[in-house]
Design a protein around this motif. Structure first.
Motif, PDB file in Angstrom:
ATOM      1  N   CYS A 200      -1.998   1.279  -1.908  1.00 34.21           N
ATOM      2  CA  CYS A 200      -1.009   1.580  -0.246  1.00 34.21           C
ATOM      3  C   CYS A 200      -1.332   0.367   1.380  1.00 34.21           C
ATOM      4  O   CYS A 200      -0.763  -0.830   1.776  1.00 34.21           O
ATOM      5  CB  CYS A 200      -1.099   2.443   0.836  1.00 34.21           C
ATOM      6  SG  CYS A 200      -0.090   3.858   0.013  1.00 34.21           S
ATOM      7  N   SER A 201      -2.468  -0.207   0.872  1.00 33.18           N
ATOM      8  CA  SER A 201      -2.676  -1.223   2.017  1.00 33.18           C
ATOM      9  C   SER A 201      -2.393  -2.659   1.300  1.00 33.18           C
ATOM     10  O   SER A 201      -2.446  -3.435   2.243  1.00 33.18           O
ATOM     11  CB  SER A 201      -4.475  -1.654   1.792  1.00 33.18           C
ATOM     12  OG  SER A 201      -4.739  -1.586   0.363  1.00 33.18           O
ATOM     13  N   SER A 204       1.246  -2.107   2.970  1.00 32.61           N
ATOM     14  CA  SER A 204       2.003  -1.303   4.016  1.00 32.61           C
ATOM     15  C   SER A 204       2.267  -2.267   5.549  1.00 32.61           C
ATOM     16  O   SER A 204       3.072  -1.531   6.465  1.00 32.61           O
ATOM     17  CB  SER A 204       0.043  -0.049   5.140  1.00 32.61           C
ATOM     18  OG  SER A 204      -0.548  -1.366   5.123  1.00 32.61           O
ATOM     19  N   TYR A 208       4.999  -0.557   8.322  1.00 31.38           N
ATOM     20  CA  TYR A 208       5.015  -0.067  10.255  1.00 31.38           C
ATOM     21  C   TYR A 208       4.587  -1.175  10.466  1.00 31.38           C
ATOM     22  O   TYR A 208       5.155  -1.609  11.464  1.00 31.38           O
ATOM     23  CB  TYR A 208       3.427   0.629   9.664  1.00 31.38           C
ATOM     24  CG  TYR A 208       3.028   1.701   9.250  1.00 31.38           C
ATOM     25  CD1 TYR A 208       3.766   2.727   9.568  1.00 31.38           C
ATOM     26  CD2 TYR A 208       2.404   1.890   7.813  1.00 31.38           C
ATOM     27  CE1 TYR A 208       3.793   3.631   9.222  1.00 31.38           C
ATOM     28  CE2 TYR A 208       2.433   2.813   7.521  1.00 31.38           C
ATOM     29  CZ  TYR A 208       2.995   3.902   7.852  1.00 31.38           C
ATOM     30  OH  TYR A 208       2.701   5.535   7.090  1.00 31.38           O
ATOM     31  N   LYS A 229       6.424   5.904   3.198  1.00 30.14           N
ATOM     32  CA  LYS A 229       5.516   6.720   5.032  1.00 30.14           C
ATOM     33  C   LYS A 229       5.355   8.269   5.007  1.00 30.14           C
ATOM     34  O   LYS A 229       5.389   8.840   5.719  1.00 30.14           O
ATOM     35  CB  LYS A 229       6.712   6.183   5.717  1.00 30.14           C
ATOM     36  CG  LYS A 229       6.740   4.575   5.984  1.00 30.14           C
ATOM     37  CD  LYS A 229       7.554   3.968   7.092  1.00 30.14           C
ATOM     38  CE  LYS A 229       6.657   4.117   8.774  1.00 30.14           C
ATOM     39  NZ  LYS A 229       7.766   3.735   9.164  1.00 30.14           N
ATOM     40  N   CYS A 233       2.328   6.782   2.163  1.00 26.43           N
ATOM     41  CA  CYS A 233       1.438   5.739   2.818  1.00 26.43           C
ATOM     42  C   CYS A 233       1.662   6.496   4.002  1.00 26.43           C
ATOM     43  O   CYS A 233       2.199   5.593   5.011  1.00 26.43           O
ATOM     44  CB  CYS A 233       1.861   4.685   2.249  1.00 26.43           C
ATOM     45  SG  CYS A 233       1.950   3.758   0.686  1.00 26.43           S
ATOM     46  N   SER A 235      -0.053   6.613   6.575  1.00 28.55           N
ATOM     47  CA  SER A 235      -0.437   5.892   7.568  1.00 28.55           C
ATOM     48  C   SER A 235      -0.919   4.607   7.179  1.00 28.55           C
ATOM     49  O   SER A 235      -0.509   4.142   6.345  1.00 28.55           O
ATOM     50  CB  SER A 235      -2.424   6.096   8.007  1.00 28.55           C
ATOM     51  OG  SER A 235      -3.444   5.374   8.428  1.00 28.55           O
ATOM     52  N   ALA A 236      -0.990   3.787   7.932  1.00 26.73           N
ATOM     53  CA  ALA A 236      -1.150   2.137   8.363  1.00 26.73           C
ATOM     54  C   ALA A 236      -2.025   1.635   7.632  1.00 26.73           C
ATOM     55  O   ALA A 236      -2.495   0.654   7.289  1.00 26.73           O
ATOM     56  CB  ALA A 236      -0.874   1.533   9.261  1.00 26.73           C
ATOM     57  N   ASP A 238      -4.328   3.664   5.504  1.00 28.25           N
ATOM     58  CA  ASP A 238      -4.581   4.038   4.674  1.00 28.25           C
ATOM     59  C   ASP A 238      -4.863   2.634   2.990  1.00 28.25           C
ATOM     60  O   ASP A 238      -4.638   2.345   2.896  1.00 28.25           O
ATOM     61  CB  ASP A 238      -2.849   5.078   3.725  1.00 28.25           C
ATOM     62  CG  ASP A 238      -3.643   5.878   1.997  1.00 28.25           C
ATOM     63  OD1 ASP A 238      -4.640   5.362   1.851  1.00 28.25           O
ATOM     64  OD2 ASP A 238      -2.579   6.545   2.053  1.00 28.25           O
TER      65      ASP A 238
END
Length: 327
Positions: A200-201, A204, A208, A229, A233, A235-236, A238
């Motif tokens: 996700c990173s 992301s 977001y 989302k 993922c 959270s931004a 994650d």
């Protein structure tokens, strides 16, 4: 030129050709020095890959990241030591999510028992990448061997050559061109994402805060963004969750990755970038309109090119006894 001079000239040319040919990669390089080498690699892959379906993508990525820095010389495998005084490639930011080191060590251990000091770690990476994709039912390609292992690994050298998941098409084209690879190679080799996962990173910001706007990337399919989302993922920030690059087909080496690209569902910005040019978009369309056999053939050609980037042969480098350390 006198007769003696002509004779010397011919000898020099012949010797030069011999030395040049001797230094080239060749099919079956270990046929005499370690006849069972390639079978040992293949058997190990076939034994372990069925129990680790996410590894083929990881191993081909390991191969890719190795070849793009100092060539295909296994420099990515070296550990940092107090004697080197620097952080090696393995521990640099672009390689922190690279996996498969233990797998390569497992193969190396068997080969050292069979024929000590003969088979290079660089050849092992290349053979394992091919055999692991074949084990998924994917394409095969020729792997000439005879690579030698590099003696230098510097983490700072990874920050330029290895394409980032946030790269645009211009950057990708430059990165590949430096390695002797063209736009077609870029599009075809990106097809390896059909069996890959993305953290996700790595994307992301597209969900977001694209380009600091606080909103998603407008080129990303809005329905897919909402789904990611809500379910993946969340959270931004994650940094651990992994997402299938090719949902529903992650274990099959097929063309569906390209179908998703045209639906604006490529995970990375570097995936989406392949649809921003008429040239690359046309290449994607050609692949989708062709047969799976055609895709396999094109993928094989590009992998063969990549596997010969900056190789060390002949008396250059060494054959490491332990892939993580120079001899």
């Amino acid at each position: 030129m006198n007769t003696f001079g002509s004779f010397v000239f011919v000898i020099v040319v012949v010797l030069g050709l011999f030395e040049s040919g001797h230094a080239d990669l060749q099919m079956g390089f270990y046929s005499k020095s370690c006849p069972k080498a390639e079978k040992i690699v293949q058997d190990y892959v076939n034994k372990h890959i069925p129990n680790a379906p996410s590894l083929p993508a990881a191993l081909i990525r390991l191969h890719f990241h190795d070849c793009f820095v100092r060539g295909c010389d296994a420099s990515i495998l070296l550990n940092s030591t107090s004697s080197t005084g620097n952080q090696t490639e393995k521990f640099a930011i672009p390689n922190l999510t690279v996996r498969g080191f233990g797998f390569i060590d497992g193969v190396k251990s068997l080969l050292e028992k069979e024929c000590p000091g003969i088979v290079s770690c660089a050849d092992i990476i290349t053979l394992v990448a091919r055999d692991s994709i074949v084990a998924t039912g994917g394409p095969s390609w020729k792997v000439p061997t005879g690579r030698r292992d590099g003696l230098i690994s510097n983490g700072t050298e990874t920050l330029g050559p290895i394409p980032a998941p946030t790269s645009n098409l211009s950057t990708l084209q430059t990165d590949f061109s430096r390695q002797g690879l063209d736009l077609k190679d870029l599009v075809v080799l990106s097809g390896a994402h059909t069996v890959g996962f993305g953290h996700c990173s790595s994307f992301s910001a597209r969900l977001y805060n694209f380009n600091g706007t606080g909103n998603p990337d407008p080129s990303f399919d809005s329905e897919y963004v909402a789904n990611l989302k809500a379910r993946k993922c969340k959270s931004a920030n994650d940094t651990t969750t992994r997402v299938e690059m090719d949902p529903g087909s992650v274990r099959t080496f097929d063309l569906s990755y390209y179908t998703l690209l045209l639906k604006r569902r490529g995970l990375f910005q570097s995936d989406a970038a392949l649809t921003t040019s008429s040239t690359t978009k046309a290449l994607i369309t050609q692949l989708l309109q062709g047969s799976i056999e055609n895709f396999y053939a094109e993928f094989a050609k590009s992998m063969e090119k990549m596997g010969q980037i900056g190789v060390l042969t002949g008396s250059s480098g060494e054959v490491r006894k332990n892939c993580a350390f120079v001899n």
